[in-house]
Design a protein around this motif. Structure first.
Motif, PDB file in Angstrom:
ATOM      1  N   PRO A   1     -36.755 -13.693 -48.886  1.00  0.00           N
ATOM      2  CA  PRO A   1     -35.958 -14.412 -49.883  1.00  0.00           C
ATOM      3  C   PRO A   1     -34.618 -13.735 -50.145  1.00  0.00           C
ATOM      4  O   PRO A   1     -34.513 -12.496 -50.145  1.00  0.00           O
ATOM      5  CB  PRO A   1     -36.840 -14.371 -51.135  1.00  0.00           C
ATOM      6  N   ALA A   2     -33.610 -14.549 -50.382  1.00  0.00           N
ATOM      7  CA  ALA A   2     -32.263 -14.021 -50.613  1.00  0.00           C
ATOM      8  C   ALA A   2     -32.205 -13.127 -51.844  1.00  0.00           C
ATOM      9  O   ALA A   2     -31.509 -12.106 -51.846  1.00  0.00           O
ATOM     10  CB  ALA A   2     -31.272 -15.175 -50.753  1.00  0.00           C
ATOM     11  N   ASP A   3     -32.942 -13.491 -52.912  1.00  0.00           N
ATOM     12  CA  ASP A   3     -32.867 -12.676 -54.127  1.00  0.00           C
ATOM     13  C   ASP A   3     -33.465 -11.292 -53.903  1.00  0.00           C
ATOM     14  O   ASP A   3     -32.942 -10.287 -54.415  1.00  0.00           O
ATOM     15  CB  ASP A   3     -33.530 -13.382 -55.307  1.00  0.00           C
ATOM     16  N   ALA A   4     -34.530 -11.199 -53.111  1.00  0.00           N
ATOM     17  CA  ALA A   4     -35.124  -9.896 -52.811  1.00  0.00           C
ATOM     18  C   ALA A   4     -34.165  -9.051 -51.971  1.00  0.00           C
ATOM     19  O   ALA A   4     -34.055  -7.830 -52.164  1.00  0.00           O
ATOM     20  CB  ALA A   4     -36.450 -10.073 -52.088  1.00  0.00           C
ATOM     21  N   GLN A   5     -33.469  -9.691 -51.050  1.00  0.00           N
ATOM     22  CA  GLN A   5     -32.505  -8.968 -50.221  1.00  0.00           C
ATOM     23  C   GLN A   5     -31.331  -8.472 -51.068  1.00  0.00           C
ATOM     24  O   GLN A   5     -30.827  -7.356 -50.867  1.00  0.00           O
ATOM     25  CB  GLN A   5     -32.016  -9.856 -49.084  1.00  0.00           C
ATOM     26  N   ALA A   6     -30.890  -9.292 -52.005  1.00  0.00           N
ATOM     27  CA  ALA A   6     -29.808  -8.874 -52.891  1.00  0.00           C
ATOM     28  C   ALA A   6     -30.229  -7.660 -53.727  1.00  0.00           C
ATOM     29  O   ALA A   6     -29.451  -6.712 -53.912  1.00  0.00           O
ATOM     30  CB  ALA A   6     -29.396 -10.026 -53.791  1.00  0.00           C
ATOM     31  N   ARG A   7     -31.449  -7.666 -54.220  1.00  0.00           N
ATOM     32  CA  ARG A   7     -31.933  -6.533 -55.015  1.00  0.00           C
ATOM     33  C   ARG A   7     -32.012  -5.257 -54.178  1.00  0.00           C
ATOM     34  O   ARG A   7     -31.722  -4.160 -54.671  1.00  0.00           O
ATOM     35  CB  ARG A   7     -33.305  -6.858 -55.627  1.00  0.00           C
ATOM     36  N   TRP A   8     -32.397  -5.399 -52.923  1.00  0.00           N
ATOM     37  CA  TRP A   8     -32.471  -4.236 -52.033  1.00  0.00           C
ATOM     38  C   TRP A   8     -31.076  -3.649 -51.803  1.00  0.00           C
ATOM     39  O   TRP A   8     -30.881  -2.432 -51.827  1.00  0.00           O
ATOM     40  CB  TRP A   8     -33.120  -4.638 -50.716  1.00  0.00           C
ATOM     41  N   PHE A   9     -30.095  -4.505 -51.598  1.00  0.00           N
ATOM     42  CA  PHE A   9     -28.712  -4.051 -51.422  1.00  0.00           C
ATOM     43  C   PHE A   9     -28.240  -3.310 -52.680  1.00  0.00           C
ATOM     44  O   PHE A   9     -27.700  -2.199 -52.605  1.00  0.00           O
ATOM     45  CB  PHE A   9     -27.811  -5.243 -51.133  1.00  0.00           C
ATOM     46  N   ILE A  10     -28.449  -3.921 -53.833  1.00  0.00           N
ATOM     47  CA  ILE A  10     -27.999  -3.323 -55.092  1.00  0.00           C
ATOM     48  C   ILE A  10     -28.665  -1.966 -55.333  1.00  0.00           C
ATOM     49  O   ILE A  10     -28.055  -1.039 -55.883  1.00  0.00           O
ATOM     50  CB  ILE A  10     -28.271  -4.296 -56.254  1.00  0.00           C
ATOM     51  N   ALA A  11     -29.918  -1.842 -54.920  1.00  0.00           N
ATOM     52  CA  ALA A  11     -30.628  -0.578 -55.109  1.00  0.00           C
ATOM     53  C   ALA A  11     -30.043   0.558 -54.284  1.00  0.00           C
ATOM     54  O   ALA A  11     -30.288   1.735 -54.584  1.00  0.00           O
ATOM     55  CB  ALA A  11     -32.107  -0.752 -54.743  1.00  0.00           C
ATOM     56  N   ASN A  12     -29.269   0.226 -53.261  1.00  0.00           N
ATOM     57  CA  ASN A  12     -28.793   1.251 -52.327  1.00  0.00           C
ATOM     58  C   ASN A  12     -27.281   1.401 -52.243  1.00  0.00           C
ATOM     59  O   ASN A  12     -26.797   2.377 -51.657  1.00  0.00           O
ATOM     60  CB  ASN A  12     -29.330   0.950 -50.924  1.00  0.00           C
ATOM     61  N   VAL A  13     -26.533   0.480 -52.825  1.00  0.00           N
ATOM     62  CA  VAL A  13     -25.075   0.522 -52.718  1.00  0.00           C
ATOM     63  C   VAL A  13     -24.470   0.722 -54.101  1.00  0.00           C
ATOM     64  O   VAL A  13     -24.759  -0.060 -55.014  1.00  0.00           O
ATOM     65  CB  VAL A  13     -24.526  -0.765 -52.074  1.00  0.00           C
TER      66      VAL A  13
END
Length: 265
Positions: A125-137
């Motif tokens: 899901p796009a929202d899960a991918q967005a959260r993963w990005f935010i957690a690392n950038v």
């Protein structure tokens, strides 16, 4: 982004998950980010014979990098004409590029304007991918807008799904909206000729685009498309970067680059 080889290798080596190492602190920035050498003309491991408007007619050039570039001498790259860099951060919901932190901090110290990019995975899901990005950038006031990389991956060992165009655009919008709320500026969308043709991704309103076109100007390969960045080679040669690297131009003058960059800060 050397996508055929790089995507295959990256997915083949993808980790099986694990806890996020947490967000990266912003890190030092060089004082003043004046443009590097205007109108650089980089060498190429596999040069294209450009007709008409060649890439070096644009004054502002940059690179995009991932683990496959290895250790980069960012000060040397900047002196050679690299004014900006997009650094691979994440892919899907569990992969963090192992060189992200090194490249991110190195570009910042050298005074290279930098943003991070996420390689979209069509089986999460796009929202899960967005959260993963935010957690690392990191949310840094000195960053350029980040990037959503959307392209097909026909050699993926785990996901070759091709959603219909409406679903693709809806998922992209979800990802972009989440990052815009978090970082304060809407990400740029990177795409390729076939993905653009298949999905109509450029219909997304209020979005800037970064287009790959290594054998022709974007006006030829993406007729009528609007774009901010053009990736014109995946086999470039840049001092300070070992091996081939993607090279890009910003569409506009030095003055428009300064205005665009400042609007991101």
């Amino acid at each position: 982004m050397l996508r055929t080889l790089v995507a295959l290798c990256a997915l083949a080596l993808m980790s099986c998950g694990g806890p996020s190492p947490g967000p990266l602190p912003p890190g030092p920035e060089a004082a003043g980010r004046a443009i590097a050498t205007p109108h650089p003309r980089f060498a190429d491991h596999d040069p294209h014979a450009w007709d008409g408007e060649a890439p070096w007619s644009y004054p502002v050039h940059g690179i995009d990098v991932s683990r496959w570039q290895g250790a980069i001498d960012w000060a040397t790259a900047r002196a050679a004409g690299v004014s900006f860099a997009f650094v691979k951060a994440t892919e899907g919901v569990e992969e963090l590029d192992p060189m992200f932190r090194t490249h991110w901090e190195g570009a910042g110290r050298a005074g290279v304007a930098r943003g991070a990019y996420h390689y979209f995975y069509f089986c999460a899901p796009a929202d899960a991918q967005a959260r993963w990005f935010i957690a690392n950038v990191p949310r840094s006031a000195a960053s350029l807008p980040h990037v959503l990389d959307m392209e097909w991956n026909p050699r993926s060992p785990t996901c070759r799904h091709r959603p219909d165009p409406a679903t693709v655009r809806a998922e992209a919008k979800t990802f972009l909206d989440i990052l815009e709320r978090h970082y304060g500026r809407r990400p740029v969308v990177y795409t390729t000729v076939d993905f653009s043709r298949d999905t109509g991704i450029e219909r997304l309103p209020g979005t800037e685009f970064w287009l790959r076109s290594v054998a022709g100007h974007p006006r030829e390969t993406y007729p009528g498309a609007r774009w901010t960045f053009w990736q014109y080679t995946g086999t470039g040669r840049v001092e300070g970067v070992p091996g081939p690297v993607d090279i890009n131009v910003f569409r506009g003058s030095l003055a428009s680059w300064t205005a665009w960059e400042r609007s991101a800060l």
